[in-house]
Design an enzyme around this catalytic site. Structure first.
Site, PDB file in Angstrom:
ATOM      1  N   GLU A 163      -0.897  -8.937   4.898  1.00  0.00           N
ATOM      2  CA  GLU A 163      -0.869  -8.545   6.880  1.00  0.00           C
ATOM      3  C   GLU A 163      -2.100  -8.303   7.252  1.00  0.00           C
ATOM      4  O   GLU A 163      -2.232  -8.758   8.044  1.00  0.00           O
ATOM      5  CB  GLU A 163      -0.170  -7.417   7.125  1.00  0.00           C
ATOM      6  CG  GLU A 163      -0.243  -5.941   7.398  1.00  0.00           C
ATOM      7  CD  GLU A 163      -0.731  -6.064   5.806  1.00  0.00           C
ATOM      8  OE1 GLU A 163      -0.591  -5.907   5.134  1.00  0.00           O
ATOM      9  OE2 GLU A 163      -0.874  -4.486   6.001  1.00  0.00           O
ATOM     10  N   CYS A 207       1.073  -0.901   0.336  1.00  0.00           N
ATOM     11  CA  CYS A 207       0.586   0.399   0.031  1.00  0.00           C
ATOM     12  C   CYS A 207       0.333   1.256   0.462  1.00  0.00           C
ATOM     13  O   CYS A 207       1.837   1.652  -0.720  1.00  0.00           O
ATOM     14  CB  CYS A 207      -0.821  -0.208   0.935  1.00  0.00           C
ATOM     15  SG  CYS A 207      -2.322   0.961   1.215  1.00  0.00           S
ATOM     16  N   HIS A 255      -3.528  -5.995   1.173  1.00  0.00           N
ATOM     17  CA  HIS A 255      -2.560  -6.027   2.078  1.00  0.00           C
ATOM     18  C   HIS A 255      -2.210  -7.231   2.451  1.00  0.00           C
ATOM     19  O   HIS A 255      -3.603  -7.878   3.464  1.00  0.00           O
ATOM     20  CB  HIS A 255      -3.607  -5.444   3.445  1.00  0.00           C
ATOM     21  CG  HIS A 255      -3.418  -3.817   3.178  1.00  0.00           C
ATOM     22  ND1 HIS A 255      -2.029  -2.940   3.545  1.00  0.00           N
ATOM     23  CD2 HIS A 255      -3.517  -2.831   2.659  1.00  0.00           C
ATOM     24  CE1 HIS A 255      -2.154  -1.814   4.172  1.00  0.00           C
ATOM     25  NE2 HIS A 255      -4.053  -1.705   2.704  1.00  0.00           N
TER      26      HIS A 255
END
Lengths: 225, 77
Positions: free
Chosen positions: A199, A89, A197
């Site tokens: 994560e 990002c 993302h």
């Protein structure tokens, strides 16, 4: 010795803790936390992650100020030595502004901030970040961005596609990105930038675990090296 | 020395903000607007005698992203 990773925090980063938690969950080792003003990286790093957020309030252009922060000089050197660098990002925006990756991330074509899960197709399943996926595999990963519209000129797009440097494509283009590109590798394959993302998709409580394989791939690549 | 740097998107680069402004002008009833493109003005107050090379470097390294943007340097005094 465990997996030695660093997570960089810029003023305005807000996914740095999530990134550290994801790396520790997969590797078993807590990453070193590095501040943007640090002049040096810790020695012997296996992996560097630039997290999402709004570094420097997105002043001038998203990622532009962070790309010129002291730690970035060290990260460029580490990337040139072959250390794996993942930018997610805002981290992707920083890597393009630092010219470690081609192209630029512009305002979403629809003008709105997008925050939802998107379908991605794994285009290159042979990189150190994606070897744990199957080529063509369809995965679901959250996006949360306003400036995720990947742009590069046609010659650059042809080159990165021809060289297999598109890691992920959007199955439904949510932001206007050229050729549906969601994640791109550098020429050496040790730097990956992506808007989604991973994560945020490493625990069933997140609603999905399709991001796990990315971190597992990086750790396995190191073990195999 | 006062210097104005004008940063604009390169031709062919989609400008969603400019397009929205264009539509808004049409919505206000202004006819004959062919397009709108949004750029950025950066006014610098810099030491007299700063070289053109240094100014160009400032633009290339930070003020503009030359992947998507053009820039023009205007000396105001």
């Amino acid at each position: 010795m465990g997996f030695r990773a660093a997570v960089v925090t810029f003023p305005g980063s807000n996914c740095d803790r999530d990134m550290a938690v994801a790396i520790e969950k997969v590797s078993g080792s807590a990453p070193v936390r590095v501040w943007h003003g640090d002049a040096q990286l810790p020695d012997g790093l296996d992996f560097i992650a630039l997290p999402g957020g709004f570094s420097y309030g997105d002043y001038l252009r998203s990622g532009a100020m962070a790309a010129n922060s002291p730690i970035m000089r060290e990260i460029v050197r580490a990337a040139e030595r072959g250390v794996p660098v993942l930018g997610v990002c805002n981290g992707f925006q920083v890597l393009t502004e630092a010219r470690l990756l081609p192209g630029a991330l512009m305002r979403n074509a629809g003008q709105t901030f997008i925050c939802r899960n998107v379908g991605l197709k794994v285009e290159n399943a042979q990189s150190i970040f994606t070897s744990g996926y199957e080529a063509g595999q369809e995965i679901s990963i959250p996006v949360a961005h306003h400036d995720g519209n990947f742009f590069a000129d046609n010659d650059t797009l042809d080159r990165i596609e021809g060289d297999g440097r598109v890691a992920f494509r959007y199955m439904e283009n949510c932001n206007g990105s050229q050729r549906d590109i969601a994640g791109v590798l550098n020429a050496s394959g040790n730097v990956l930038g992506m808007m989604p993302h991973p994560e945020r998709a490493v625990d069933a409580a997140h609603g999905g675990t399709d991001g796990l394989a990315l971190f597992e791939s990086a750790i396995r690549s190191l073990a195999d090296a | 020395m006062k210097v104005r740097v004008l940063v604009s998107l390169k031709p062919g680069v989609l400008d969603p903000q400019g397009r929205a402004v264009h539509h808004a002008l049409e919505g206000l009833g202004f006819s004959g607007v062919e397009s709108a493109r949004i750029g950025r003005t950066i006014d610098l107050d810099i030491a007299d005698g700063t070289s053109d090379e240094a100014l160009t470097e400032m633009c290339e390294k930070l003020l503009a992203n030359t992947v998507i943007e053009n820039y023009r340097i205007e000396k105001l005094d």
